[in-house]
Design a protein around this motif. Structure first.
Motif, PDB file in Angstrom:
ATOM      1  N   ALA A 139       0.758  -1.284  -0.086  1.00  0.00           N
ATOM      2  CA  ALA A 139      -0.026   0.005   0.005  1.00  0.00           C
ATOM      3  C   ALA A 139       0.771   1.248   0.194  1.00  0.00           C
ATOM      4  O   ALA A 139       0.622   2.395   0.749  1.00  0.00           O
ATOM      5  CB  ALA A 139      -0.901  -0.015   1.134  1.00  0.00           C
ATOM      6  N   ARG A 140       1.863   1.080  -0.923  1.00  0.00           N
ATOM      7  CA  ARG A 140       2.920   2.266  -1.041  1.00  0.00           C
ATOM      8  C   ARG A 140       2.219   3.660  -1.727  1.00  0.00           C
ATOM      9  O   ARG A 140       1.825   3.583  -2.843  1.00  0.00           O
ATOM     10  CB  ARG A 140       4.201   1.911  -1.550  1.00  0.00           C
ATOM     11  N   VAL A 141       2.342   4.837  -1.193  1.00  0.00           N
ATOM     12  CA  VAL A 141       1.898   5.838  -1.922  1.00  0.00           C
ATOM     13  C   VAL A 141       2.928   6.824  -2.234  1.00  0.00           C
ATOM     14  O   VAL A 141       2.880   7.653  -3.180  1.00  0.00           O
ATOM     15  CB  VAL A 141       0.900   6.614  -1.142  1.00  0.00           C
ATOM     16  N   GLY A 142       4.106   6.554  -1.476  1.00  0.00           N
ATOM     17  CA  GLY A 142       5.371   7.266  -1.780  1.00  0.00           C
ATOM     18  C   GLY A 142       5.899   7.391  -2.998  1.00  0.00           C
ATOM     19  O   GLY A 142       5.802   6.281  -3.476  1.00  0.00           O
ATOM     20  N   ARG A 143       6.629   8.438  -3.521  1.00  0.00           N
ATOM     21  CA  ARG A 143       7.441   8.253  -4.738  1.00  0.00           C
ATOM     22  C   ARG A 143       8.743   8.774  -4.467  1.00  0.00           C
ATOM     23  O   ARG A 143       8.901   9.538  -3.294  1.00  0.00           O
ATOM     24  CB  ARG A 143       6.873   9.415  -5.989  1.00  0.00           C
ATOM     25  N   GLY A 144       9.774   8.217  -5.189  1.00  0.00           N
ATOM     26  CA  GLY A 144      11.135   8.900  -4.865  1.00  0.00           C
ATOM     27  C   GLY A 144      11.701   8.094  -3.519  1.00  0.00           C
ATOM     28  O   GLY A 144      11.509   7.044  -3.492  1.00  0.00           O
TER      29      GLY A 144
END
Ligand code: PLP
Length: 393
Positions: free
Chosen positions: A243-248
């Protein structure tokens, strides 16, 4: 049942070898090259070109609009059930004649399996018997149908395509619509099997495939979620990727997700195996045709053939023994065991169907319908060696 004639017939179909496995994977140069290329790329884990490629090629092969590759078939079914709306305290209707993973996936959702009977023609769920059972056991509530005895919502129907033979999906889709209970196919055994011109795993809202080592193609361990629904596919991708929403460089997650995505290394193997799939299906069908012909005149058994209007991958070939003389259940089990013993002693690996799920300790108390056909199948069915290599002459 004419045991010497059965053994004679098996010997005629099978190569002369000390030991013939029930089902063996096959790898060649394509697999080696894909795996080496994947290692050299440095991307061996859940990001990489092979995962994307494997998903695209599976979508093209099955005709499914969306495919999400995951770590195994059980994980695929777990997420498919969850996205179909199965929650804590629900019941999930499924065949008692299945591999334990079907029930375990429901358990992972906090739900309980509710076992229903199978039919002789497809070896899968009997829609008419389930309809009859639901009339007795289901009671309407504001949120939908519940089990009148346990009070639990009936949240999903999970047909399984036993040994690759497509179940009667038209009847099950009609049942699912009549009762407003979503259909989730456990298509773990039926990659390459087609029901009325449509690949299995495409009748319900969402379904699951498996690429375990014993399945028709393998990624070592692996599975996939199939769906026609873009939103469900996006949800599936999200919650199987923690459930990852972060980028970079950020690591943000918006719910307790799962680390279920298929590693690139496994997908590389999968891409190579997929190129062989059409040949595997053909070879397994050729083997089935040879078994069928050789066993035609053997008294006391019947080769299990694909149901009408379907094209089975014949993942595992099977025979159904006639009920033993006297027709007591224990006499039939003894006959089955004698056939298993005699064939395995000759190095021909045969095996019985799974122990019915309601006989396993953790599922013994689960709700269930009468299961006369599943019980008959369990005491009479024998799987035969089914590797695609055996169909190559
Ligand atoms: C193989 C199989 C699965 C999934 O198995 P995995 O080993 O987790 O990939 C699920 N259901 C059935 C009926 C199966 O045969």
């Amino acid at each position: 049942m004419d045991l010497p004639a059965l053994i004679e017939a098996l010997r005629r179909v099978l190569p002369e070898r000390e030991r013939i496995a029930l089902h063996e994977p096959e790898f060649g140069l394509a697999e080696r090259q894909a795996l080496l290329d994947c290692l050299d790329s440095g991307y061996v884990s859940s990001i990489g070109k092979y995962v994307d490629r494997f998903e695209q090629e599976l979508a093209a092969y099955t005709g499914a609009s969306h495919v999400v590759a995951v770590v195994n078939g059980t994980a695929a079914l777990h997420i498919a059930l969850k996205l179909a709306g199965v929650e804590q305290g629900d019941e999930v209707l499924m065949p008692a004649l299945s591999f334990v993973a079907t029930a375990n996936a429901a358990t992972y959702c906090g739900a309980r399996p509710h076992f229903v009977d199978s039919e002789f023609t497809s070896l899968g769920l009997d829609a008419a018997a389930m309809d009859e059972h639901l009339r007795h056991v289901a009671v309407a509530s504001k949120e939908g149908w519940r089990n009148r005895e346990t009070g639990a919502p009936l949240a999903a129907i999970v047909p399984m395509h036993t040994f690759g033979h497509p179940v009667d999906l038209d009847a099950l889709v009609a049942l699912s619509e009549r009762w407003h209970i979503p259909l989730v196919e456990d298509a773990a055994e039926s990659l390459g099997s087609v029901y009325k011109g449509r690949h299995t795993g495409r009748a319900g809202r969402i379904s699951a495939l498996s690429f375990n080592g014993n399945k028709i193609i393998t990624t070592g361990g692996g599975g996939a979620i199939l769906t026609e629904d873009a939103k469900l596919a996006e949800r599936a991708r999200h919650i199987t990727t923690t459930a990852r929403v972060g980028r970079g460089w950020t690591f943000q997650h918006d719910e307790a997700g799962y680390n279920y995505r298929m590693p690139n290394l496994n997908a590389a193997l999968g891409c190579a195996q997929l190129t062989r799939l059409p040949a595997f299906v053909e070879e397994k069908r050729a083997l089935a045709a040879r078994y069928r012909e050789a066993l035609h005149d053997v008294a006391g058994l019947k080769f299990v053939a694909e149901p009408a209007d379907t094209c089975s991958n014949y993942w595992l070939c099977a025979v159904l023994l006639d009920e033993a003389r006297g027709s007591t259940a224990s006499a039939s089990c003894e006959l089955r065991d004698a056939v298993l013993q005699a064939t395995n002693e000759l190095g021909i690996m045969t095996r019985p169907a799974w122990d019915l799920l309601h006989t396993l300790p953790m599922y013994a108390d689960c709700p269930r319908a009468a299961l006369p056909v599943a019980e008959a199948l369990a005491r009479r069915l024998i799987n035969l060696p089914s590797s695609p290599q055996l169909g190559r002459v």
